[in-house]
Design a protein around this motif. Structure first.
Motif, PDB file in Angstrom:
ATOM      1  N   GLN A   1       0.816  -1.219   0.000  1.00  0.00           N
ATOM      2  CA  GLN A   1       0.000   0.000   0.000  1.00  0.00           C
ATOM      3  C   GLN A   1       0.854   1.276   0.000  1.00  0.00           C
ATOM      4  O   GLN A   1       0.671   2.130  -0.880  1.00  0.00           O
ATOM      5  CB  GLN A   1      -0.980  -0.030   1.177  1.00  0.00           C
ATOM      6  N   PRO A   2       1.809   1.446   0.938  1.00  0.00           N
ATOM      7  CA  PRO A   2       2.627   2.665   0.859  1.00  0.00           C
ATOM      8  C   PRO A   2       3.535   2.690  -0.363  1.00  0.00           C
ATOM      9  O   PRO A   2       3.850   3.771  -0.883  1.00  0.00           O
ATOM     10  CB  PRO A   2       3.430   2.647   2.166  1.00  0.00           C
ATOM     11  N   ALA A   3       3.949   1.520  -0.863  1.00  0.00           N
ATOM     12  CA  ALA A   3       4.824   1.485  -2.035  1.00  0.00           C
ATOM     13  C   ALA A   3       4.106   1.999  -3.277  1.00  0.00           C
ATOM     14  O   ALA A   3       4.656   2.794  -4.049  1.00  0.00           O
ATOM     15  CB  ALA A   3       5.328   0.061  -2.269  1.00  0.00           C
ATOM     16  N   ILE A   4       2.882   1.553  -3.484  1.00  0.00           N
ATOM     17  CA  ILE A   4       2.106   1.994  -4.650  1.00  0.00           C
ATOM     18  C   ILE A   4       1.835   3.487  -4.568  1.00  0.00           C
ATOM     19  O   ILE A   4       1.930   4.211  -5.564  1.00  0.00           O
ATOM     20  CB  ILE A   4       0.798   1.184  -4.735  1.00  0.00           C
ATOM     21  N   MET A   5       1.520   3.950  -3.363  1.00  0.00           N
ATOM     22  CA  MET A   5       1.297   5.390  -3.163  1.00  0.00           C
ATOM     23  C   MET A   5       2.565   6.174  -3.468  1.00  0.00           C
ATOM     24  O   MET A   5       2.541   7.185  -4.196  1.00  0.00           O
ATOM     25  CB  MET A   5       0.833   5.642  -1.723  1.00  0.00           C
ATOM     26  N   ALA A   6       3.704   5.732  -2.917  1.00  0.00           N
ATOM     27  CA  ALA A   6       4.971   6.455  -3.101  1.00  0.00           C
ATOM     28  C   ALA A   6       5.336   6.547  -4.576  1.00  0.00           C
ATOM     29  O   ALA A   6       5.790   7.591  -5.064  1.00  0.00           O
ATOM     30  CB  ALA A   6       6.081   5.766  -2.316  1.00  0.00           C
ATOM     31  N   ASN A   7       5.128   5.463  -5.299  1.00  0.00           N
ATOM     32  CA  ASN A   7       5.457   5.443  -6.723  1.00  0.00           C
ATOM     33  C   ASN A   7       4.611   6.449  -7.491  1.00  0.00           C
ATOM     34  O   ASN A   7       5.122   7.193  -8.342  1.00  0.00           O
ATOM     35  CB  ASN A   7       5.243   4.029  -7.266  1.00  0.00           C
ATOM     36  N   ALA A   8       3.315   6.505  -7.181  1.00  0.00           N
ATOM     37  CA  ALA A   8       2.425   7.428  -7.889  1.00  0.00           C
ATOM     38  C   ALA A   8       2.731   8.882  -7.548  1.00  0.00           C
ATOM     39  O   ALA A   8       2.720   9.758  -8.424  1.00  0.00           O
ATOM     40  CB  ALA A   8       0.968   7.107  -7.560  1.00  0.00           C
TER      41      ALA A   8
ATOM     42  N   ASP B   1     -11.076  13.814 -20.170  1.00  0.00           N
ATOM     43  CA  ASP B   1      -9.684  13.350 -20.230  1.00  0.00           C
ATOM     44  C   ASP B   1      -9.308  12.766 -18.872  1.00  0.00           C
ATOM     45  O   ASP B   1      -9.422  13.440 -17.846  1.00  0.00           O
ATOM     46  CB  ASP B   1      -8.792  14.550 -20.576  1.00  0.00           C
ATOM     47  N   PHE B   2      -8.881  11.505 -18.847  1.00  0.00           N
ATOM     48  CA  PHE B   2      -8.407  10.872 -17.618  1.00  0.00           C
ATOM     49  C   PHE B   2      -6.900  10.659 -17.699  1.00  0.00           C
ATOM     50  O   PHE B   2      -6.375  10.278 -18.753  1.00  0.00           O
ATOM     51  CB  PHE B   2      -9.084   9.510 -17.397  1.00  0.00           C
ATOM     52  N   VAL B   3      -6.218  10.891 -16.588  1.00  0.00           N
ATOM     53  CA  VAL B   3      -4.772  10.675 -16.502  1.00  0.00           C
ATOM     54  C   VAL B   3      -4.491   9.790 -15.292  1.00  0.00           C
ATOM     55  O   VAL B   3      -4.819  10.162 -14.161  1.00  0.00           O
ATOM     56  CB  VAL B   3      -4.002  12.004 -16.357  1.00  0.00           C
ATOM     57  N   GLU B   4      -3.913   8.608 -15.539  1.00  0.00           N
ATOM     58  CA  GLU B   4      -3.544   7.708 -14.449  1.00  0.00           C
ATOM     59  C   GLU B   4      -2.058   7.861 -14.162  1.00  0.00           C
ATOM     60  O   GLU B   4      -1.226   7.753 -15.069  1.00  0.00           O
ATOM     61  CB  GLU B   4      -3.836   6.251 -14.826  1.00  0.00           C
ATOM     62  N   LEU B   5      -1.722   8.107 -12.906  1.00  0.00           N
ATOM     63  CA  LEU B   5      -0.326   8.267 -12.501  1.00  0.00           C
ATOM     64  C   LEU B   5       0.126   7.086 -11.653  1.00  0.00           C
ATOM     65  O   LEU B   5      -0.537   6.721 -10.681  1.00  0.00           O
ATOM     66  CB  LEU B   5      -0.136   9.559 -11.713  1.00  0.00           C
ATOM     67  N   GLY B   6       1.240   6.469 -12.045  1.00  0.00           N
ATOM     68  CA  GLY B   6       1.846   5.420 -11.235  1.00  0.00           C
ATOM     69  C   GLY B   6       1.368   4.019 -11.542  1.00  0.00           C
ATOM     70  O   GLY B   6       1.709   3.085 -10.812  1.00  0.00           O
ATOM     71  N   GLY B   7       0.611   3.841 -12.599  1.00  0.00           N
ATOM     72  CA  GLY B   7       0.131   2.510 -12.953  1.00  0.00           C
ATOM     73  C   GLY B   7      -0.605   2.535 -14.275  1.00  0.00           C
ATOM     74  O   GLY B   7      -0.783   3.595 -14.887  1.00  0.00           O
ATOM     75  N   LYS B   8      -1.036   1.359 -14.724  1.00  0.00           N
ATOM     76  CA  LYS B   8      -1.741   1.260 -16.003  1.00  0.00           C
ATOM     77  C   LYS B   8      -3.008   0.423 -15.918  1.00  0.00           C
ATOM     78  O   LYS B   8      -3.706   0.258 -16.918  1.00  0.00           O
ATOM     79  CB  LYS B   8      -0.793   0.672 -17.059  1.00  0.00           C
TER      80      LYS B   8
ATOM     81  N   SER C   1      -1.745   6.936 -19.297  1.00  0.00           N
ATOM     82  CA  SER C   1      -1.056   6.414 -18.118  1.00  0.00           C
ATOM     83  C   SER C   1       0.388   6.907 -18.119  1.00  0.00           C
ATOM     84  O   SER C   1       1.052   6.875 -19.160  1.00  0.00           O
ATOM     85  CB  SER C   1      -1.059   4.880 -18.108  1.00  0.00           C
ATOM     86  N   ALA C   2       0.856   7.345 -16.952  1.00  0.00           N
ATOM     87  CA  ALA C   2       2.238   7.801 -16.832  1.00  0.00           C
ATOM     88  C   ALA C   2       2.928   7.047 -15.702  1.00  0.00           C
ATOM     89  O   ALA C   2       2.468   7.089 -14.552  1.00  0.00           O
ATOM     90  CB  ALA C   2       2.290   9.306 -16.577  1.00  0.00           C
TER      91      ALA C   2
ATOM     92  N   ILE D   1       6.155  10.679 -18.520  1.00  0.00           N
ATOM     93  CA  ILE D   1       5.956  11.981 -17.894  1.00  0.00           C
ATOM     94  C   ILE D   1       6.292  13.113 -18.859  1.00  0.00           C
ATOM     95  O   ILE D   1       5.555  14.108 -18.968  1.00  0.00           O
ATOM     96  CB  ILE D   1       6.800  12.099 -16.606  1.00  0.00           C
ATOM     97  N   GLU D   2       7.391  12.938 -19.580  1.00  0.00           N
ATOM     98  CA  GLU D   2       7.800  13.975 -20.544  1.00  0.00           C
ATOM     99  C   GLU D   2       6.757  14.132 -21.653  1.00  0.00           C
ATOM    100  O   GLU D   2       6.422  15.242 -22.050  1.00  0.00           O
ATOM    101  CB  GLU D   2       9.174  13.619 -21.132  1.00  0.00           C
ATOM    102  N   ALA D   3       6.227  13.008 -22.115  1.00  0.00           N
ATOM    103  CA  ALA D   3       5.194  13.070 -23.151  1.00  0.00           C
ATOM    104  C   ALA D   3       3.915  13.704 -22.610  1.00  0.00           C
ATOM    105  O   ALA D   3       3.271  14.523 -23.288  1.00  0.00           O
ATOM    106  CB  ALA D   3       4.916  11.666 -23.679  1.00  0.00           C
ATOM    107  N   LEU D   4       3.553  13.338 -21.387  1.00  0.00           N
ATOM    108  CA  LEU D   4       2.329  13.888 -20.780  1.00  0.00           C
ATOM    109  C   LEU D   4       2.429  15.387 -20.567  1.00  0.00           C
ATOM    110  O   LEU D   4       1.467  16.127 -20.828  1.00  0.00           O
ATOM    111  CB  LEU D   4       2.070  13.186 -19.452  1.00  0.00           C
ATOM    112  N   SER D   5       3.585  15.843 -20.116  1.00  0.00           N
ATOM    113  CA  SER D   5       3.755  17.271 -19.825  1.00  0.00           C
ATOM    114  C   SER D   5       3.572  18.138 -21.062  1.00  0.00           C
ATOM    115  O   SER D   5       3.194  19.312 -20.966  1.00  0.00           O
ATOM    116  CB  SER D   5       5.133  17.522 -19.200  1.00  0.00           C
TER     117      SER D   5
END
Length: 311
Positions: A61-68, A273-280, A297-298, A304-308
């Motif tokens: 749980q904290p790992a997935i959060m930290a990654n996102a 438009d939906f943007v998912e961060l840290g997973g797919k 998904s980023a 991230i560079e493409a999304l920005s």
């Protein structure tokens, strides 16, 4: 209008965050802050495993959060993107709701990490290993899944836990009841039922001890109004009031994750438009719920560079 969404349990994998941390000081700072908050080298576990230890609920749980959050911070600091300027709503799947609140400034990063550690420990401890289970019902909508759960219960807990999308609903409860549900799934119109490799029956009444633990933990936590509203799992509706958010986070432990309804409600509210961060994983669900709305998904620095460039 745009919604930023954050993944739930199951999106962890050994190696997560490593490439991003190698490429970005900002990402490394996020992982270090989480390590410091937990008094644990969680990021080493994320990078190197072992997988069975990373998969433990209290670590995942904290790992997935930290990654996102690392992905978000890199997008913000190095991509020049501010969440509050580019998003109208946030939402997260189960533990991802905490990530969403952290992203929107309602709960600080260190506190979010500690809450998810408490949540993971409490959810694991609520039911002795082997007594509970979860299953994915494929090719079943909410109505079919509820009928299967009701037929299989036979006096035991067996209920819908995650209404993920029109083709996949997850049920949770006593192991024997879940096994009965898998056995009768096809008879009730589902393609099949699959036992999930989880260590506890999340989002059902058997999690009440964990809900009590979260009520106690959240009582002492400062929650700010999020910069943008959160679509809550248990109501599939926007919320911004800190006291209500606190209540809903407790209810979420035993309540159904109304993800399909949440995505549909955001679309109805005008999200294009939906943007998912840290997973797919969530992107696939969103496409099945709202096929006409684009979702990005980023996870990597390249993402991230493409999304920005598109925000």
């Amino acid at each position: 209008m745009r919604a930023f969404i954050f993944p739930g349990q199951g999106s962890q994998a050994v190696g997560m965050g490593k490439a991003l941390a190698d490429a970005s000081t900002t990402a490394r700072e996020v992982f270090q802050e989480v390590d410091d908050a937990l008094g644990q080298n969680l990021f080493r576990l994320m990078r190197e495993g072992p997988e069975d230890e990373l998969t433990l609920t209290a670590n995942a749980q904290p790992a997935i959060m930290a990654n996102a959050i690392a992905v978000l911070r890199v997008l913000e600091k190095e991509g020049g993107i501010r969440l509050a300027d580019k998003a109208d709503f946030v939402a997260g799947h189960s533990l991802g709701e905490y990530t969403a609140l952290c992203a929107a400034g309602a709960i600080d990063l260190a506190t979010t990490a500690r809450l998810l550690r408490i949540r993971g420990d409490a959810m694991q401890a609520a039911v002795p290993v082997g007594q509970g289970a979860m299953a994915a019902l494929l090719g079943a909508d909410l109505t079919k899944a509820q009928a299967i759960a009701d037929a299989a219960a036979e006096g035991e807990v067996c209920t819908v836990a995650n209404d993920n999308d029109p083709t996949q609903v997850v049920i949770s409860g006593a192991r024997a009841a879940i096994e009965r549900a898998i056995a009768i799934a096809k008879d009730h119109g589902a393609k099949r039922g699959i036992l999930l490799p989880v260590s506890a029956p999340f989002h059902c009444a058997m999690m009440q001890p964990a809900a009590d633990a979260m009520a106690k933990a959240l009582a002492d936590v400062a929650i700010q109004a999020p910069l943008i509203p959160l679509y809550a799992n248990v109501t599939a509706a926007p919320v911004a009031d800190p006291a209500t958010i606190r209540t809903l986070l407790v209810e979420q432990v035993t309540g159904m994750v109304r993800w399909r309804e949440s995505v549909a409600a955001m679309a109805e509210a005008g999200v294009t438009d939906f943007v998912e961060l840290g997973g797919k994983v969530l992107a696939g669900m969103v496409k099945r719920i709202t096929p006409d709305i684009p979702v990005t998904s980023a996870v990597t620095m390249e993402d991230i560079e493409a999304l920005s460039k598109t925000l």
